[in-house]
Write an enzyme that holds these catalytic residues in place. Structure first.
Site, PDB file in Angstrom:
ATOM      1  N   ARG A  79      -1.529   6.060   2.222  1.00 50.37           N
ATOM      2  CA  ARG A  79      -0.998   6.249   3.579  1.00 50.37           C
ATOM      3  C   ARG A  79      -0.685   7.724   3.845  1.00 50.37           C
ATOM      4  O   ARG A  79      -0.809   8.201   4.971  1.00 50.37           O
ATOM      5  CB  ARG A  79       0.259   5.403   3.781  1.00 50.37           C
TER       6      ARG A  79
ATOM      7  N   GLU B 172       4.547   0.360   6.505  1.00 53.71           N
ATOM      8  CA  GLU B 172       3.272   0.967   6.124  1.00 53.71           C
ATOM      9  C   GLU B 172       2.704   1.870   7.223  1.00 53.71           C
ATOM     10  O   GLU B 172       1.838   2.707   6.967  1.00 53.71           O
ATOM     11  CB  GLU B 172       2.234  -0.098   5.751  1.00 53.71           C
TER      12      GLU B 172
ATOM     13  N   HIS C 298       8.050   2.692  -2.618  1.00 56.47           N
ATOM     14  CA  HIS C 298       6.628   2.381  -2.486  1.00 56.47           C
ATOM     15  C   HIS C 298       5.817   3.208  -3.487  1.00 56.47           C
ATOM     16  O   HIS C 298       6.340   3.616  -4.524  1.00 56.47           O
ATOM     17  CB  HIS C 298       6.184   2.607  -1.040  1.00 56.47           C
TER      18      HIS C 298
ATOM     19  N   LYS D 223      -7.554   3.028  -2.562  1.00 57.32           N
ATOM     20  CA  LYS D 223      -6.626   1.916  -2.788  1.00 57.32           C
ATOM     21  C   LYS D 223      -6.828   0.808  -1.772  1.00 57.32           C
ATOM     22  O   LYS D 223      -6.788  -0.375  -2.117  1.00 57.32           O
ATOM     23  CB  LYS D 223      -5.187   2.438  -2.734  1.00 57.32           C
TER      24      LYS D 223
ATOM     25  N   ARG E 274      -3.818 -12.296  -0.757  1.00 53.41           N
ATOM     26  CA  ARG E 274      -3.169 -13.607  -0.663  1.00 53.41           C
ATOM     27  C   ARG E 274      -4.200 -14.729  -0.795  1.00 53.41           C
ATOM     28  O   ARG E 274      -3.976 -15.716  -1.491  1.00 53.41           O
ATOM     29  CB  ARG E 274      -2.403 -13.734   0.655  1.00 53.41           C
TER      30      ARG E 274
END
Length: 433
Positions: free
Chosen positions: A386, A314, A341, A411, A35
């Site tokens: 994850r 997540e 996802h 990642k 962001r």
């Protein structure tokens, strides 16, 4: 008899033969880093990000912004300097598997002059993109395609205005338009029409970073966000540690017993991963947050839970791994959106936990996990970081478990296995190979 050789991309997860006592310094937040990079590229002057995450997702974002003309370089070992410049095409954007790149950058590319083409990994081509691309079309931006690969034909400006979209598939559709909206002639108003938006804390994070950059955002009405047209101020920020990436390390204290401490844990944050504190507490951990950071202590006993993870999807793989080792069945719900996802995480978790011996039922919006005795096997990751972290947590209690394609952790956390080994250094672990 020697063990059979592993595929070079696989990893035998360490088994903890004793309690853990470790301090783990977690790198910066991926969500905040990306962001900040977008806003810095749109800002009026030079920005500096201190302690940003450097992982595949953030490197892809930086490379994509460079392709559009932004100058990004290290000022020193801990600081990125971002010098904005007029956005220009033609450009080729590689999204990899990064949802933040494939969704945040099309509204930015609309402000460039020229054609900008987006593509990514095969898995990314299956991820939904329609809502943000349709919103750009509604704002008058020429778009070719409805998902990766697609192209934006930028004219150097976007008129802006009001758009209606269904963000029930991802909160990133809203954040994408808000991040670029201040540079649109009339700003942007985003109205969500559909089922509840997942991961709302991520939109709150977007709103907060916009306000920190001097942008006026009105989020007073439910399911509606208004960004006023304005200059974006330069940033000079320290990036918080990634709280979601801390989850497997904190979970380890519950599985193996002992204590794990994460320094510099923020006392106030918009990161959804902060909810791991409450979830681990519900599962029996002793959780303490003080001026030194967060500590989690466990005794090897894991309680079951019935929890809505809609806003913190997540965390689901690590929580599901804990649930597979709990003392009673658990119900994880509110997470139907995880089917879109990096992989279909619900199907992946059901398959892999069942392979180890758990009884897992996939519901319309989640999982019911009934613990059973677990046996070692290959835990497939589906190119999902994850999933790899969940496999590491399971390996603490399942000697011989092999995590397939451990490199997928790059990642968001390239140093994951190094940090994992350092955490277990004093735990009489059974080593990796």
């Amino acid at each position: 008899m020697s063990n059979p050789p592993l595929d070079p991309h696989d990893w035998q997860a360490p088994h903890a033969a004793g309690p853990i006592d470790a301090d783990i310094t977690v790198p910066g937040s991926k969500s905040l880093t990306n962001r900040y990079l977008v806003l810095a590229a749109l800002a009026a002057d030079t920005s500096r990000l201190r302690l940003p995450l450097e992982s595949r997702d953030t490197l892809l974002m930086a490379d994509a912004l460079r392709a559009l003309g932004t100058r990004i370089a290290h000022e020193d070992a801990e600081t990125l300097r971002i010098d904005p410049a007029p956005l220009q095409g033609p450009a080729q954007i590689d999204c990899g598997l990064a949802g933040t790149v494939m969704r945040f950058l099309p509204p930015v590319a609309a402000l460039a002059r020229g054609r900008v083409h987006f593509d990514g990994d095969e898995g990314a081509r299956r991820r939904p993109m329609g809502p943000v691309l349709d919103a750009l079309r509604a704002l008058g931006v020429p778009v070719e395609g409805d998902g990766l690969p697609f192209s934006i034909e930028g004219s150097g400006r976007v008129a802006g205005g009001t758009v209606h979209l269904d963000a029930s598939g991802s909160s990133q559709f809203v954040s994408a338009l808000l991040l670029a909206g201040a540079r649109y002639d009339d700003g942007v108003t985003v109205v969500h029409d559909g089922k509840p938006v997942p991961s709302l804390p991520h939109i709150e994070m977007t709103v907060e970073v916009l306000r920190d950059a001097g942008v006026i955002v009105d989020d007073s009405d439910a399911n509606q966000w208004r960004v006023e047209p304005s200059e974006i101020f330069a940033l000079d920020v320290d990036v918080e540690p990634d709280l979601s990436n801390a989850a497997p390390f904190l979970a380890a204290a519950l599985v193996a017993g002992g204590e794990v401490r994460v320094p510099a844990w923020p006392h106030t944050t918009t990161q959804a991963g902060d909810q791991i504190r409450d979830i681990l507490d519900m599962m029996g951990a002793e959780v303490r947050l003080d001026r030194d950071g967060l500590s989690v202590r466990g005794d090897g006993q894991i309680g079951s839970l019935d929890v809505d993870l809609h806003d913190v999807g997540e965390l689901t793989p690590v929580i599901a791994a804990l649930a597979a080792m709990a003392d009673a069945p658990s119900h994880l719900h509110g997470i139907a959106h995880l089917r879109g996802h990096e992989t279909d995480r619900l199907a992946a978790l059901a398959t892999e936990l069942s392979r180890l011996g758990s009884e897992v039922t996939e519901t319309d919006d989640g999982l019911i996990v009934r613990p059973r005795a677990l046996s070692p096997d290959v835990f497939h990751t589906y190119a999902d970081h994850r999933m790899a972290m969940a496999g590491a947590v399971l390996g603490l209690r399942v000697p011989g478990l092999v995590v397939q394609d451990i490199g997928t952790v790059a990642k968001t956390l390239p140093t994951f296995t190094t940090l994992w080994d350092s955490m277990l250094r004093g735990a009489d672990r059974v080593g990796t190979r």
